[in-house]
Design a protein around this motif. Structure first.
Motif, short mmCIF file in Angstrom:
data_model
loop_
_atom_site.label_atom_id
_atom_site.label_comp_id
_atom_site.label_asym_id
_atom_site.label_seq_id
_atom_site.Cartn_x
_atom_site.Cartn_y
_atom_site.Cartn_z
N LYS A 157 -12.59 16.24 -13.20
CA LYS A 157 -13.87 15.88 -12.59
C LYS A 157 -14.25 14.45 -13.00
N LYS A 158 -14.87 13.76 -12.06
CA LYS A 158 -15.33 12.39 -12.29
C LYS A 158 -16.84 12.34 -12.11
N VAL A 159 -17.47 11.42 -12.82
CA VAL A 159 -18.91 11.25 -12.76
C VAL A 159 -19.22 9.93 -12.05
N PHE A 206 -26.47 11.55 -12.51
CA PHE A 206 -25.04 11.70 -12.63
C PHE A 206 -24.57 12.68 -11.57
N VAL A 256 -21.37 14.73 -10.34
CA VAL A 256 -20.05 15.18 -10.77
C VAL A 256 -19.27 15.66 -9.54
N LYS A 257 -18.09 15.09 -9.34
CA LYS A 257 -17.26 15.42 -8.18
C LYS A 257 -15.85 15.78 -8.65
N LYS A 258 -15.22 16.70 -7.94
CA LYS A 258 -13.84 17.08 -8.26
C LYS A 258 -12.84 16.09 -7.68
N THR A 304 -15.42 9.22 -16.73
CA THR A 304 -15.28 10.48 -17.44
C THR A 304 -16.65 10.83 -18.01
N TYR A 305 -16.82 12.06 -18.49
CA TYR A 305 -18.09 12.46 -19.11
C TYR A 305 -18.41 11.57 -20.31
#
Length: 136
Positions: free
Chosen positions: A2-4, A16, A18-20, A108-109
C-alpha cells in the motif's frame, strides 16, 4: 504494498489517502477539483525529507471559488521562487528519479509520518503564520 498519497486541502487540512495501486490521472483530477481538466506539477521548493512533487489544477487562477492553499503555496516556493500562490486542493507525491524519467508514486507509511512531522514544523514557521494572517 500500500502507498500513501497526501492531499493538501485549501482549508489547511492534510489527508492521507491509502491506495493499493498507483492512483490514476482520473482519480487525481477528482481529488484536486471537481471539474479539473489539466494537472500541472512542480517540485517541492523547500527543505523536505524526500524528493516530492506537487500536483495541482493548472487552471486554478481562472476559477473564482477556490481559496489559496497556503501550505501547498509555501511548498511550491511562494514568495521565494514564485510570486503566485496555489489554489484549491493539491496532491503531494514522492518523485523517484529513474533512467527513463521521473516516476510519481505514493509514500510508505514511515515516509508519510516523517512528512507529517515536517508539515507541522512548516505550520509553526513565521512565514506560514505571517502569510496566513495576510490572506485572511
Amino acid at each position: 504494498m500500500k502507498k500513501v498519497y497526501i492531499l493538501l486541502k485549501s482549508n489547511g487540512e492534510v489527508k492521507f489517502l491509502v491506495k493499493k495501486k498507483k492512483m490514476s490521472l482520473w482519480d487525481m483530477c477528482n481529488l484536486i477539483e471537481r471539474d479539473c481538466r489539466m494537472i500541472d506539477e512542480s517540485d517541492v521548493q523547500v527543505n523536505f525529507p524526500f524528493k516530492s512533487t506537487l500536483l495541482f489544477d493548472d487552471e486554478f487562477g481562472l476559477k473564482r471559488n477556490n481559496k489559496i492553499n497556503l501550505l501547498a503555496s509555501i511548498l511550491y516556493g511562494y514568495t521565494t521562487n514564485h510570486m503566485q500562490p496555489l489554489y484549491g486542493n493539491v496532491i503531494l507525491q514522492k518523485r523517484i528519479d529513474c533512467v527513463t524519467g521521473d516516476i510519481l508514486w505514493g509514500y510508505t507509511y514511515r515516509e508519510a509520518n516523517i512528512i507529517k512531522k515536517r508539515i507541522r514544523e512548516i505550520k509553526k514557521d513565521y512565514r506560514y503564520k505571517f502569510l496566513s494572517n495576510l490572506i485572511k
